[in-house]
Structure formats: C-alpha cells, structure tokens
Design a protein around this motif. Structure first.
Motif, PDB file in Angstrom:
ATOM      1  N   LYS A 190      32.631  48.797  22.123  1.00 32.36           N
ATOM      2  CA  LYS A 190      32.097  49.092  20.790  1.00 32.36           C
ATOM      3  C   LYS A 190      32.620  48.119  19.723  1.00 32.36           C
ATOM      4  N   GLU A 191      33.832  47.593  19.912  1.00 30.35           N
ATOM      5  CA  GLU A 191      34.416  46.689  18.919  1.00 30.35           C
ATOM      6  C   GLU A 191      33.635  45.388  18.793  1.00 30.35           C
ATOM      7  N   LYS A 192      32.801  45.081  19.760  1.00 32.19           N
ATOM      8  CA  LYS A 192      32.022  43.838  19.753  1.00 32.19           C
ATOM      9  C   LYS A 192      30.670  43.996  19.054  1.00 32.19           C
ATOM     10  N   ILE A 193      30.374  45.189  18.552  1.00 33.35           N
ATOM     11  CA  ILE A 193      29.103  45.406  17.851  1.00 33.35           C
ATOM     12  C   ILE A 193      29.180  44.719  16.491  1.00 33.35           C
ATOM     13  N   ARG A 194      28.259  43.827  16.232  1.00 31.33           N
ATOM     14  CA  ARG A 194      28.262  43.086  14.972  1.00 31.33           C
ATOM     15  C   ARG A 194      27.714  43.953  13.839  1.00 31.33           C
ATOM     16  N   THR A 195      28.386  43.893  12.688  1.00 31.56           N
ATOM     17  CA  THR A 195      27.970  44.634  11.499  1.00 31.56           C
ATOM     18  C   THR A 195      28.038  43.727  10.272  1.00 31.56           C
ATOM     19  N   ARG A 196      27.194  44.011   9.301  1.00 31.12           N
ATOM     20  CA  ARG A 196      27.259  43.399   7.976  1.00 31.12           C
ATOM     21  C   ARG A 196      26.631  44.385   7.002  1.00 31.12           C
ATOM     22  N   PRO A 197      27.191  44.512   5.810  1.00 28.80           N
ATOM     23  CA  PRO A 197      26.673  45.485   4.844  1.00 28.80           C
ATOM     24  C   PRO A 197      25.211  45.236   4.476  1.00 28.80           C
ATOM     25  N   VAL A 198      24.533  46.321   4.117  1.00 24.61           N
ATOM     26  CA  VAL A 198      23.158  46.272   3.603  1.00 24.61           C
ATOM     27  C   VAL A 198      23.194  46.779   2.171  1.00 24.61           C
ATOM     28  N   THR A 199      22.544  46.053   1.266  1.00 25.27           N
ATOM     29  CA  THR A 199      22.448  46.477  -0.128  1.00 25.27           C
ATOM     30  C   THR A 199      20.983  46.440  -0.547  1.00 25.27           C
ATOM     31  N   ILE A 200      20.494  47.577  -1.007  1.00 25.10           N
ATOM     32  CA  ILE A 200      19.127  47.686  -1.511  1.00 25.10           C
ATOM     33  C   ILE A 200      19.240  48.017  -2.995  1.00 25.10           C
ATOM     34  N   GLY A 201      18.629  47.218  -3.832  1.00 26.96           N
ATOM     35  CA  GLY A 201      18.758  47.370  -5.273  1.00 26.96           C
ATOM     36  C   GLY A 201      18.045  48.592  -5.830  1.00 26.96           C
ATOM     37  N   LYS A 202      18.007  48.664  -7.138  1.00 23.91           N
ATOM     38  CA  LYS A 202      17.326  49.750  -7.852  1.00 23.91           C
ATOM     39  C   LYS A 202      15.820  49.491  -7.876  1.00 23.91           C
ATOM     40  N   ASN A 203      15.061  50.571  -7.958  1.00 22.69           N
ATOM     41  CA  ASN A 203      13.608  50.508  -8.149  1.00 22.69           C
ATOM     42  C   ASN A 203      12.876  49.761  -7.042  1.00 22.69           C
ATOM     43  N   CYS A 204      13.394  49.831  -5.831  1.00 16.31           N
ATOM     44  CA  CYS A 204      12.747  49.180  -4.691  1.00 16.31           C
ATOM     45  C   CYS A 204      11.800  50.150  -3.989  1.00 16.31           C
ATOM     46  N   PHE A 205      10.882  49.591  -3.229  1.00 14.99           N
ATOM     47  CA  PHE A 205      10.015  50.390  -2.376  1.00 14.99           C
ATOM     48  C   PHE A 205      10.046  49.774  -0.983  1.00 14.99           C
ATOM     49  N   ILE A 206      10.422  50.571   0.001  1.00 12.52           N
ATOM     50  CA  ILE A 206      10.491  50.131   1.391  1.00 12.52           C
ATOM     51  C   ILE A 206       9.287  50.743   2.104  1.00 12.52           C
ATOM     52  N   GLY A 207       8.354  49.926   2.550  1.00 13.27           N
ATOM     53  CA  GLY A 207       7.123  50.401   3.171  1.00 13.27           C
ATOM     54  C   GLY A 207       7.362  51.093   4.502  1.00 13.27           C
ATOM     55  N   CYS A 208       6.386  51.892   4.915  1.00 18.07           N
ATOM     56  CA  CYS A 208       6.516  52.660   6.154  1.00 18.07           C
ATOM     57  C   CYS A 208       6.694  51.743   7.360  1.00 18.07           C
ATOM     58  N   ASN A 209       7.452  52.246   8.320  1.00 17.67           N
ATOM     59  CA  ASN A 209       7.690  51.566   9.600  1.00 17.67           C
ATOM     60  C   ASN A 209       8.388  50.216   9.471  1.00 17.67           C
ATOM     61  N   SER A 210       9.002  49.946   8.333  1.00 17.63           N
ATOM     62  CA  SER A 210       9.733  48.687   8.188  1.00 17.63           C
ATOM     63  C   SER A 210      11.155  48.847   8.724  1.00 17.63           C
ATOM     64  N   ILE A 211      11.793  47.721   9.014  1.00 23.48           N
ATOM     65  CA  ILE A 211      13.153  47.710   9.536  1.00 23.48           C
ATOM     66  C   ILE A 211      13.980  46.784   8.650  1.00 23.48           C
ATOM     67  N   ILE A 212      15.053  47.314   8.096  1.00 27.47           N
ATOM     68  CA  ILE A 212      15.980  46.534   7.279  1.00 27.47           C
ATOM     69  C   ILE A 212      17.223  46.305   8.133  1.00 27.47           C
ATOM     70  N   LEU A 213      17.500  45.051   8.468  1.00 26.96           N
ATOM     71  CA  LEU A 213      18.573  44.719   9.398  1.00 26.96           C
ATOM     72  C   LEU A 213      19.883  44.385   8.692  1.00 26.96           C
ATOM     73  N   LYS A 214      20.939  44.340   9.472  1.00 30.67           N
ATOM     74  CA  LYS A 214      22.291  44.085   8.963  1.00 30.67           C
ATOM     75  C   LYS A 214      22.325  42.833   8.098  1.00 30.67           C
ATOM     76  N   GLY A 215      23.148  42.883   7.046  1.00 27.40           N
ATOM     77  CA  GLY A 215      23.326  41.738   6.162  1.00 27.40           C
ATOM     78  C   GLY A 215      22.252  41.558   5.118  1.00 27.40           C
ATOM     79  N   THR A 216      21.249  42.406   5.095  1.00 28.83           N
ATOM     80  CA  THR A 216      20.153  42.268   4.137  1.00 28.83           C
ATOM     81  C   THR A 216      20.597  42.678   2.736  1.00 28.83           C
TER      82      THR A 216
END
Length: 183
Positions: free
Chosen positions: A122-148
């Motif tokens: 498990k220690e080898k799983i890569r991670t990076r924070p995700v930040t989504i700003g204010k007033n955003c719209f994320i459409g259906c079935n979309s994928i937001i990946l690490k580091g975005t």
C-alpha cells in the motif's frame, strides 16, 4: 435509514458537517480514525436513483482512506452519486456542483509497479492532492485524477478524464481533458 440516524452515525465517526445538510437516499460516508472529513453548510448529497434524473449508478461515496487523509467540502455544494476518495487530500470549493457518477480520486488505488501490486504494498500507491475551486461544475461521469487543480468557475464536460492544473473560468472536456473554451 432516516437521515437523522445517519447524521448521528456521521458524528460518531467524527465527520464534521454544517447546518442544512440534506441527504437524499443513504450515502456511504466513511472517515478513517485520525483523518479529517468536513462538509460545509447547506450541502445536498443525492444518493438515490430518483434524486437526480441523470441516472445515478450508485450511492454517493465519500471516504478518507488513511489517518493522514483530508476531505474538505465547502458550503452549498451539490453531489450526485459521486465517489470522493482521499488517501491524502481533496478540497472542494463553495457553490460547486458534482454531477452524477463523477469520480474524484487523489490516488491510483493500486501500485503501478508489478511487484508492488502483486505484493499489495500500500505504501507504493501514488497520491497527490486534488483542489477544486469555487463555483465549479463537474459534469456527469467525469473522472478527476490525482494532482488536479481546477481554478474557480471551471466547467468539466460530461465524461471527461481530468488531470493537470487549469486556470479560473475554463471549460474542460475530453479524454485526456483539455481547455476547449475560456469563460
């Protein structure tokens, strides 16, 4: 399950939530001991088939996976049948809407290297924070990946696979997602 009972269960697992939380259906909200999971004021979480007519495939899942993980959901956020899964950090700004069946993930879930994956390290799983700003719209079935990082006012098109840093007020679509318009 009555939403008041579910809110009590959330408090027991140290999920912090603000006033006016509306739960339509029963989401899966899990906070790992030691992690931080906060939900702002007047958030709506849709988790039943008829709560969003885009057609939800699942209940909303919001989960911190490690004691170091942090999920912060702002005020007046709408979430429909989405998965928000953090091993490190996911931040969602105020007035953001997350469309049906979207996925927001700050990690790869599994190691990329064959040996580490086969040994389930498990220690080898890569991670990076995700930040989504204010007033955003994320459409259906979309994928937001690490580091975005999505700037304020961004719109993510349905089915987009998003990775990278995007300025304020962009329309982002495609696989891989790219800026198709500036608002």
């Amino acid at each position: 399950m009555n939403s008041n009972w579910f809110k009590l269960l959330m408090r027991v697992t140290k999920v912090r939530y603000g006033k006016g939380l509306i739960l339509k259906g029963v989401p899966v909200i899990y906070n790992k001991s030691g992690a931080l999971l906060t939900i702002g004021d007047h958030v709506v979480i849709n988790s039943s088939f008829l709560s969003n007519l885009v057609g939800l495939y699942q209940r909303t899942i919001i989960m911190t996976r490690t004691p170091e993980a942090k999920i912060e959901i702002g005020n007046r956020v709408g979430i429909s049948g989405a998965t928000i899964y953090a091993r490190e950090s996911i931040t969602i700004g105020d007035n953001t809407n997350i469309g049906g069946n979207a996925k927001i993930l700050d990690n790869d879930f599994h190691p990329l290297e064959i040996e580490a994956r086969n040994a389930d390290i498990k220690e080898k799983i890569r991670t990076r924070p995700v930040t989504i700003g204010k007033n955003c719209f994320i459409g259906c079935n979309s994928i937001i990946l690490k580091g975005t990082v999505l700037g304020d006012g961004c719109v993510v098109g349905a089915g987009a696979v998003v990775s990278g840093v995007f300025a304020d007020n962009c329309v982002i679509a495609g696989n891989p997602a790219k800026v198709i318009k500036k608002l």
